[in-house]
Structure formats: structure tokens, C-alpha cells
Design a protein around this motif. Structure first.
Motif, PDB file in Angstrom:
ATOM      1  N   LYS A   1      -4.251  -7.563  -2.178  1.00  0.00           N
ATOM      2  CA  LYS A   1      -5.084  -6.365  -2.341  1.00  0.00           C
ATOM      3  C   LYS A   1      -4.203  -5.233  -2.843  1.00  0.00           C
ATOM      4  O   LYS A   1      -3.092  -5.036  -2.333  1.00  0.00           O
ATOM      5  N   VAL A   2      -4.695  -4.503  -3.814  1.00  0.00           N
ATOM      6  CA  VAL A   2      -3.977  -3.347  -4.343  1.00  0.00           C
ATOM      7  C   VAL A   2      -4.917  -2.145  -4.255  1.00  0.00           C
ATOM      8  O   VAL A   2      -6.018  -2.190  -4.786  1.00  0.00           O
ATOM      9  N   GLU A   3      -4.466  -1.119  -3.560  1.00  0.00           N
ATOM     10  CA  GLU A   3      -5.286   0.096  -3.450  1.00  0.00           C
ATOM     11  C   GLU A   3      -4.423   1.286  -3.819  1.00  0.00           C
ATOM     12  O   GLU A   3      -3.332   1.445  -3.270  1.00  0.00           O
ATOM     13  N   ASN A   4      -4.882   2.094  -4.730  1.00  0.00           N
ATOM     14  CA  ASN A   4      -4.046   3.216  -5.135  1.00  0.00           C
ATOM     15  C   ASN A   4      -4.825   4.517  -5.293  1.00  0.00           C
ATOM     16  O   ASN A   4      -4.383   5.426  -5.982  1.00  0.00           O
ATOM     17  N   SER A   5      -5.969   4.585  -4.659  1.00  0.00           N
ATOM     18  CA  SER A   5      -6.721   5.835  -4.804  1.00  0.00           C
ATOM     19  C   SER A   5      -7.063   6.494  -3.474  1.00  0.00           C
ATOM     20  O   SER A   5      -7.762   7.489  -3.445  1.00  0.00           O
ATOM     21  N   LYS A   6      -6.580   5.936  -2.385  1.00  0.00           N
ATOM     22  CA  LYS A   6      -6.885   6.515  -1.076  1.00  0.00           C
ATOM     23  C   LYS A   6      -5.630   6.755  -0.271  1.00  0.00           C
ATOM     24  O   LYS A   6      -5.278   5.934   0.570  1.00  0.00           O
ATOM     25  N   PRO A   7      -4.943   7.875  -0.456  1.00  0.00           N
ATOM     26  CA  PRO A   7      -5.192   8.865  -1.505  1.00  0.00           C
ATOM     27  C   PRO A   7      -4.457   8.496  -2.783  1.00  0.00           C
ATOM     28  O   PRO A   7      -3.585   7.624  -2.776  1.00  0.00           O
ATOM     29  N   ILE A   8      -4.747   9.156  -3.842  1.00  0.00           N
ATOM     30  CA  ILE A   8      -3.972   8.964  -5.072  1.00  0.00           C
ATOM     31  C   ILE A   8      -2.590   9.551  -4.812  1.00  0.00           C
ATOM     32  O   ILE A   8      -2.448  10.679  -4.375  1.00  0.00           O
ATOM     33  N   GLY A   9      -1.598   8.749  -5.113  1.00  0.00           N
ATOM     34  CA  GLY A   9      -0.223   9.144  -4.833  1.00  0.00           C
ATOM     35  C   GLY A   9       0.470   8.105  -3.974  1.00  0.00           C
ATOM     36  O   GLY A   9       1.698   8.059  -3.911  1.00  0.00           O
ATOM     37  N   ILE A  10      -0.309   7.285  -3.310  1.00  0.00           N
ATOM     38  CA  ILE A  10       0.240   6.210  -2.482  1.00  0.00           C
ATOM     39  C   ILE A  10      -0.266   4.879  -3.031  1.00  0.00           C
ATOM     40  O   ILE A  10      -1.462   4.708  -3.261  1.00  0.00           O
ATOM     41  N   GLN A  11       0.676   3.958  -3.244  1.00  0.00           N
ATOM     42  CA  GLN A  11       0.331   2.607  -3.681  1.00  0.00           C
ATOM     43  C   GLN A  11       0.328   1.718  -2.445  1.00  0.00           C
ATOM     44  O   GLN A  11       1.357   1.562  -1.787  1.00  0.00           O
ATOM     45  N   LYS A  12      -0.836   1.146  -2.112  1.00  0.00           N
ATOM     46  CA  LYS A  12      -0.945   0.333  -0.891  1.00  0.00           C
ATOM     47  C   LYS A  12      -1.160  -1.119  -1.294  1.00  0.00           C
ATOM     48  O   LYS A  12      -2.063  -1.432  -2.075  1.00  0.00           O
ATOM     49  N   LEU A  13      -0.334  -1.988  -0.735  1.00  0.00           N
ATOM     50  CA  LEU A  13      -0.476  -3.409  -0.999  1.00  0.00           C
ATOM     51  C   LEU A  13      -0.803  -4.128   0.304  1.00  0.00           C
ATOM     52  O   LEU A  13      -0.181  -3.858   1.328  1.00  0.00           O
ATOM     53  N   THR A  14      -1.769  -5.029   0.218  1.00  0.00           N
ATOM     54  CA  THR A  14      -2.015  -5.944   1.328  1.00  0.00           C
ATOM     55  C   THR A  14      -1.453  -7.295   0.918  1.00  0.00           C
ATOM     56  O   THR A  14      -1.660  -7.757  -0.210  1.00  0.00           O
ATOM     57  N   LEU A  15      -0.725  -7.918   1.834  1.00  0.00           N
ATOM     58  CA  LEU A  15      -0.036  -9.164   1.521  1.00  0.00           C
ATOM     59  C   LEU A  15      -0.519 -10.271   2.451  1.00  0.00           C
ATOM     60  O   LEU A  15      -0.768 -10.041   3.635  1.00  0.00           O
ATOM     61  N   TYR A  16      -0.613 -11.472   1.885  1.00  0.00           N
ATOM     62  CA  TYR A  16      -0.989 -12.656   2.673  1.00  0.00           C
ATOM     63  C   TYR A  16       0.176 -13.614   2.661  1.00  0.00           C
ATOM     64  O   TYR A  16       0.793 -13.838   1.606  1.00  0.00           O
ATOM     65  N   GLN A  17       0.471 -14.224   3.792  1.00  0.00           N
ATOM     66  CA  GLN A  17       1.669 -15.046   3.860  1.00  0.00           C
ATOM     67  C   GLN A  17       1.578 -16.239   2.921  1.00  0.00           C
ATOM     68  O   GLN A  17       0.549 -16.928   2.842  1.00  0.00           O
ATOM     69  N   ASP A  18       2.667 -16.448   2.214  1.00  0.00           N
ATOM     70  CA  ASP A  18       2.708 -17.476   1.185  1.00  0.00           C
ATOM     71  C   ASP A  18       3.850 -18.433   1.496  1.00  0.00           C
ATOM     72  O   ASP A  18       4.567 -18.268   2.483  1.00  0.00           O
ATOM     73  N   PHE A  19       4.040 -19.419   0.626  1.00  0.00           N
ATOM     74  CA  PHE A  19       5.100 -20.398   0.822  1.00  0.00           C
ATOM     75  C   PHE A  19       6.393 -19.884   0.230  1.00  0.00           C
ATOM     76  O   PHE A  19       6.407 -19.335  -0.873  1.00  0.00           O
ATOM     77  N   TYR A  20       7.491 -20.111   0.930  1.00  0.00           N
ATOM     78  CA  TYR A  20       8.801 -19.834   0.354  1.00  0.00           C
ATOM     79  C   TYR A  20       9.108 -20.931  -0.663  1.00  0.00           C
ATOM     80  O   TYR A  20       8.875 -22.107  -0.413  1.00  0.00           O
ATOM     81  N   ASN A  21       9.582 -20.537  -1.823  1.00  0.00           N
ATOM     82  CA  ASN A  21       9.879 -21.515  -2.864  1.00  0.00           C
ATOM     83  C   ASN A  21      11.389 -21.569  -3.085  1.00  0.00           C
ATOM     84  O   ASN A  21      11.961 -20.693  -3.730  1.00  0.00           O
ATOM     85  N   PRO A  22      12.047 -22.599  -2.543  1.00  0.00           N
ATOM     86  CA  PRO A  22      13.515 -22.641  -2.670  1.00  0.00           C
ATOM     87  C   PRO A  22      13.981 -22.815  -4.108  1.00  0.00           C
ATOM     88  O   PRO A  22      15.147 -22.587  -4.409  1.00  0.00           O
ATOM     89  N   HIS A  23      13.057 -23.209  -5.019  1.00  0.00           N
ATOM     90  CA  HIS A  23      13.459 -23.387  -6.414  1.00  0.00           C
ATOM     91  C   HIS A  23      13.516 -22.067  -7.160  1.00  0.00           C
ATOM     92  O   HIS A  23      14.282 -21.907  -8.102  1.00  0.00           O
ATOM     93  N   THR A  24      12.650 -21.143  -6.770  1.00  0.00           N
ATOM     94  CA  THR A  24      12.562 -19.910  -7.563  1.00  0.00           C
ATOM     95  C   THR A  24      12.922 -18.649  -6.786  1.00  0.00           C
ATOM     96  O   THR A  24      13.268 -17.641  -7.390  1.00  0.00           O
ATOM     97  N   ASP A  25      12.813 -18.689  -5.463  1.00  0.00           N
ATOM     98  CA  ASP A  25      13.127 -17.487  -4.680  1.00  0.00           C
ATOM     99  C   ASP A  25      14.633 -17.428  -4.433  1.00  0.00           C
ATOM    100  O   ASP A  25      15.296 -18.467  -4.347  1.00  0.00           O
TER     101      ASP A  25
END
Lengths: 428, 212
Positions: free
Chosen positions: A254-278
Motif C-alpha cells: 500500500k502506498v499513501e501519500n496524501s494524508k497528509p501531503i508531505g508524508i510518504q506512507k508505505l504498508t508492507l506485507y511480509q515476503d520471502f527472503y531471496n538469498p539469490h538477489t537480496d
């Protein structure tokens, strides 16, 4: 004048004793109160000497504690740090109030240090209230400065306050911008996201982690690029974790950047660690100093944040393409050569009648005749070539270097002066 | 006996699966990819605004080599595990923009009766047209139907895979998240993997040979 006459003059509506007109008695009393606040400001234990700034004026961007201010690019500001509620272990971090002097300017002109707020935030993003979205350094009771993010405004008839949260996480990530990849890092605020699960989700065959969290950032030209997917349309992933060998990895949901404008809010969901690319970057003692998700999703490593190009010769060049990859067995890829002077002005058209000699080679593969593998034809413009790589999978994941030598009169310029320019990964 | 001594030997052996007749799944998917990417009508119908400049120049001429018929733009950007055309039915990333997809699969699960040398290969195309852009404005045709028809034109009754291909199914449906879908299935009666190409060796028929 007697005390009574002074009182009459002070209470009189539309009086002009101070040179100012007030529409109501209340406004006049407020003004007097503001004067008192100014006059008594320093006597209050809440009063602090703070420093306010945005990401680009942070001269110690890796610190959130213990900043010092000799030759700082931050702006000194007087503020009161007000504790309005107390922390509870099971709840999210409480916010605190920050109050500025009544005389503090909220709008700036070209001669002000904080004029960049007007151009880069108020005008560009429509941030309505200074200083929403800015960082502020506030000293604690021992005099040690801590970094906070100004998140919201508490409107009031008088002594407006701003809600601030401590910056408690230093995020590292990889930003993709066309053919370029940059390493980024920035302080942000972690927020809890309610997640009424046991922590895992199980379907018929698999069980996976099931958790959520949030991050708040200053909204600026870097953080505005956070999105659900990256430039390659792959889910954007971030590592938000203590620096351990098993880092917790997340995807942006989730990306929210208008409440309020000036703050970038990210919602994150747990994902898999990728030992090949991370990638877990370690110091020479083996301690993890940075964690990047999708650092190695291509063989071209990201570079440090945009650096100015070496301009020894007063002219430098770049080879620009839509992406940093060429597909093996794919279609033609257009390469555009751009030339710039030391002031970063585009001077490509000055070389309209020059000769352009393009050549390619593959990293780690010497003495290879590429004429059967690479097809190069002229592009639409004089400074373009189209390159196609044959369907030969032996070269998958290798780096194709594209160089161009420009000869104008007797000047010879090699354009491949920066690693990121002219390197393309061969993919399928 | 296959002799693999180095990692390159191993990789080259695996890479050959895209060309040898041993495995139809990989080879057919490769054929489909090349066929779709050389079809400007199909790429146009996918309506990817960012890539349209790779199909046409400013005068609306198709960017094509008139001698070889090869498209000259960066059309391979239409294909990939995160692109409009995918060699599998898997779209895991969040959909936040209007995009259309063609996902194709190659499989079989039946053989002709009393004949295990052949099989009925099915090639399935799932066409997903986002509901917000469901009609191609310049032709007036629903986009999922348009794309399906272009694919039909290319594959039906063709010998693009060696054996003749027949369209056996063409069905419409809809997804919960507002995509219009048309699923078309082509069937090929082809050889049931009876060839075996050893590493750096010849392709041989192996169905009557004992192998351990």
C-alpha cells in the motif's frame, strides 16, 4: 498615561497603539499573549534549540542520534518539545508535540534559508503546512540530539503544534531508474499495522509468513518513487529488520501519500527472503551494515547515489537506453549517445558532423568475434545505434559493454568513462 | 552416456532443450514467443502505451525491416515474466495500472488410444483484457476477442510447431478483479517425446531402447 488609560487603550477594538488593527478583541488579546510567549520562551524547560531540514540538507544523513552542528546545512529553529501522552508497551509509538515561536515564519521568500521548502515541497507537492514532512533534530535532557519526523499539524486558535515521531529505522533500498540502479538509504518512522494473525498463513501445500508493518518517510523526489512495483514491474521489496543473518523481508502493498501531503506512507506485507538477489552488506568485522532487497536481481550492481561525473576533459558522455538489459535472441535495442559539457548542458548536436565508431565486447570473454552474434544498424538519429544480440544462451547473465568513440576534427573522446554507462546485462 | 565435466557442459545441455525435439514444452514455448513478438497486430492490440513508440514511427509507419520483415523496435519488452506476454499463467505482482496480458501454457494429459508414440499436446492461451480498456477504440472490437482472433489467425491450421495445429476451444469468462478473459486452446497430435538428443551427440529415437 494612567494604568486605567492604558487598560482602556489596550482593550479598545481597532485601536492603533501598536500600529496593527485587530478585527476582534479576542485577536488583540491573542496578540498580547503571543508577545508574552515570545518574551518568556527561554524560561520554559520545554524550550529547545532545534534544527530543521529536509533529506537533501542533512549533512549527517546516517545519524539519528548524536548529530553535531559545526558548519551544518540544517536550519536552526527554536521549538518546544511537549510530552502530551505517555508510551505504553503494547501500543504504537506515541507522538509528541512540537511548538514553534509565534514569530516563526511559515512562509519563506528567496532570501530565507528555508526557501527550498516553498519550491521543493509546497509548490511541487502541495504541502499545505510548513514543516510537515521535514526532519527536526531535538536535544534530549542530556543535550544529545535525536532525529524526528514532523508528521501532522494540531490546529488551534493559538500556539499551533505539530505532531512528531522519532526516526527509528534506517532503510536501505535499490532504486531503479530506467537503465540506472542506485543504492539509497534514508531514516524513516516505523509504525505498527494491526495484523490479527498467528504470524503464518497455511494453504493446502504451503505455509508462509503473514505479517504487516508500516513505514513513514518524508515525501521527496527520492521517496516519491516508492511504488507497488519497480520499473521492471516486479513487486517492490524491502528489508526492514534488525541486522541479523535471517532478515525479515517485505513487499510494498500500500502506498499513501496524501494524508497528509508531505508524508510518504508505505504498508508492507511480509515476503520471502531471496538469498539469490537480496544482499547483506558487511564491514570487515563481519557485522551487517546495510541490507538491500533485490540488490542482485541483475549482474549490474547498483551504484552509490547519483554522483557527478568526472569532467577532466570538460566533456563527458553517456550511452542511454530504455533499460540496462539486452535480451538474448530479442529485438533491436536503441542506444542513444549523449554528450554534456562540464556544466551538464547537452551538447550532442554540436557533434552532428563527427564520426561515431561503435563497438561491443563481452566482459570476461576475450578474443571473441562478435560479428555473428551482434547485429548493429543505424538508428533514426545521428547519435543512435540499434543493437540486437543473437539467440545464443551461452552469454546469458554476462555483461555487454557498448563503447562509442567520437572523432570530431582531431579530437578523440572515449565515452565509456563511467561504469554504469554502456553496460548491459544479457538476459532472456 | 552423456559426459558432463564442467558447469558449462551442464548448462549447454540444458540450454539445448529450447531447440531439440526431446522436450516439446520448452521448444514450443520458444516458438510461440518468437511468433508473437513478430506480430505487430498482436502487439498493437495489447495496447501498452509506453511501448507503442516501438511499433510505429511519428508518421505511423510500422518500424519493420522491409527486406526481412523483422520488427525494428524494442518489441522484446512485451515479453517476459513481468510483461504483457508471459510463458506461464502467473501474475503475482500487484496490478496498479491498466495492463492486458497473454499467458500461454503447453501441456498434455492424453494419448491416442492404443498408441503411446503420439500425444495430444494442448497449447492454451489465456487472454486477460482489463475491464477499463476492454474495447479497442480504433477497430471497435472487444480487446480480448481481438487478441484471440489474431492468435487464431497465426496458429490455427498452421504447421508452426511441425505438426498441424487445430483450435479446439475458445471460451469467454471474467475474473473477480475485473478482467475480461478469453481462453483458447490449440491441439496438436504430435510425437510423444520419443527422440533423445545426447549431449553433443545425435538425436535418436529411444522408444525401443532399454535405458537405465
Amino acid at each position: 498615561m494612567s494604568v486605567y488609560d492604558f487598560y482602556k487603550r489596550a482593550m479598545k477594538i481597532e485601536s492603533n497603539s501598536t500600529g496593527k488593527n485587530y478585527p476582534t478583541l479576542g485577536e488583540k488579546l491573542k496578540h498580547n499573549s503571543d508577545l508574552l510567549m515570545e518574551a518568556t520562551w527561554d524560561r520554559n524547560i520545554q524550550s529547545k534549540v532545534c534544527y530543521i531540514y529536509d533529506y537533501f540538507h542533512d549533512d549527517q544523513p546516517e545519524l539519528n542520534i548524536g548529530m553535531t552542528y559545526e558548519n551544518t546545512t540544517k536550519t536552526r529553529i527554536d521549538a518546544k518539545f511537549i510530552v502530551k501522552s505517555y508510551q505504553s508497551i503494547d501500543k504504537d509509538q506515541v507522538e509528541y508535540h512540537l511548538q514553534f515561536k509565534p514569530s516563526q515564519k511559515m512562509y519563506f521568500n528567496e532570501t530565507d534559508e528555508l526557501y527550498y521548502f516553498e519550491t521543493n515541497y509546497r509548490k511541487k507537492y502541495g504541502v499545505q503546512d510548513f514543516p510537515i514532512g521535514m526532519y527536526v533534530d531535538i536535544p534530549d535532557d542530556t543535550g544529545l540530539y535525536h532525529k524526528w519526523l514532523i508528521c501532522s499539524k494540531e490546529s488551534a486558535n493559538q500556539f499551533v503544534k505539530y505532531l512528531i515521531l522519532p526516526c527509528d529505522y534506517f532503510l536501505h533500498w535499490v532504486e531503479k531508474d530506467g537503465q540506472n540502479k542506485y543504492k539509497r538509504s534514508m531514516w524513516c518512522v516505523q509504525r505498527q499495522q494491526s495484523s490479527y494473525t498467528i504470524g503464518v498463513y497455511q494453504d493446502r501445500y504451503f505455509e508462509h509468513a503473514d505479517n504487516q508493518t508500516k513505514l513513514w518517510f518524508e515525501l521527496n523526489s527520492i521517496t516519491e518513487k516508492f511504488w507497488y512495483n519497480d520499473e521492471n514491474n516486479k513487486t517492490m521489496r524491502l528489508i526492514v529488520s534488525a541486522p541479523t543473518d535471517k532478515p525479515i523481508t517485505w513487499s510494498v502493498t500500500k502506498v499513501e501519500n496524501s494524508k497528509p501531503i508531505g508524508i510518504q506512507k508505505l504498508t508492507l506485507y511480509q515476503d520471502f527472503y531471496n538469498p539469490h538477489t537480496d544482499y547483506l552488506e558487511r564491514d570487515d568485522k563481519g557485522n551487517i551494515v546495510a541490507m538491500y532487497a533485490d540488490y542482485y536481481d541483475s549482474n549490474i550492481e547498483p551504484s552509490d547515489q547519483q554522483t557527478s561525473v568526472d569532467v577532466e576533459s570538460n566533456i563527458y558522455g553517456k550511452i542511454i537506453a530504455s533499460t540496462s538489459t539486452i535480451k538474448v535472441g530479442g529485438s533491436y535495442k536503441t542506444m542513444t549517445l549523449k554528450l554534456y559539457d562540464k556544466d551538464n548542458n547537452d551538447i550532442t548536436n554540436d557533434y552532428l558532423h563527427a564520426s561515431f565508431d561503435w563497438e561491443c565486447n563481452i566482459d570476461g570473454v576475450d578474443d571473441l568475434d562478435l560479428s555473428n552474434i551482434i547485429t548493429m544498424i543505424k538508428g533514426k538519429e545521428f547519435n543512435q545505434r540499434k543493437i540486437k544480440f543473437a539467440d545464443d544462451r551461452r552469454y546469458l547473465n554476462k555483461i555487454l559493454n557498448v563503447k562509442c568513440t567520437i572523432i570530431k576534427d582531431t579530437d578523440v573522446i572515449n565515452t565509456d568513462v563511467i561504469n554504469v554507462e554502456g553496460k548491459f546485462e544479457l538476459i532472456i | 552416456m552423456t559426459e558432463l565435466k564442467t558447469k558449462d557442459d551442464l548448462l549447454n545441455k540444458l540450454r539445448s532443450y529450447t531447440e531439440t525435439t526431446d522436450d516439446d514444452n520448452i521448444r514450443y514455448k520458444n516458438i510461440i514467443k518468437k511468433s508473437l513478438l513478430n506480430c505487430p497486430e498482436l502487439l498493437y492490440a495489447l495496447h501498452n502505451k509506453e511501448l507503442e513508440s516501438e511499433l510505429f514511427d511519428e508518421d505511423n509507419n510500422i518500424l519493420i525491416d522491409e527486406e526481412t520483415g523483422e520488427l525494428l523496435g524494442e518489441v522484446d519488452r512485451y515479453f517476459g515474466e513481468n510483461s504483457n506476454i508471459r510463458p506461464h499463467l502467473f501474475i503475482p505482482e500487484s496490478q496498479v495500472e491498466i495492463q492486458h496480458y497473454i499467458c500461454y501454457q503447453v501441456m498434455f494429459d492424453s494419448l491416442p488410444k492404443y498408441n503411446n508414440v503420439q500425444k495430444y499436446t494442448e497449447i492454451t492461451f489465456n487472454i486477460f483484457a482489463h475491464g477499463e480498456d476492454r474495447t479497442d477504440k480504433l477497430t471497435g472490437i472487444p480487446r480480448h476477442d481481438l487478441i484471440a482472433s489474431i492468435i487464431r489467425e497465426k496458429f490455427n491450421w498452421s504447421n508452426i510447431f511441425g505438426m498441424q495445429t487445430h483450435l479446439i476451444t475458445s471460451k469467454e469468462s471474467i475474473t473477480d478483479s475485473n478482467y475480461l478473459v478469453r481462453t483458447i486452446i490449440f491441439q496438436i497430435t504430435d510425437i510423444n517425446g520419443i527422440s533423445n538428443t545426447s549431449y553433443n551427440g545425435q538425436t535418436m529415437i529411444n522408444n525401443y531402447k532399454v535405458r537405465w
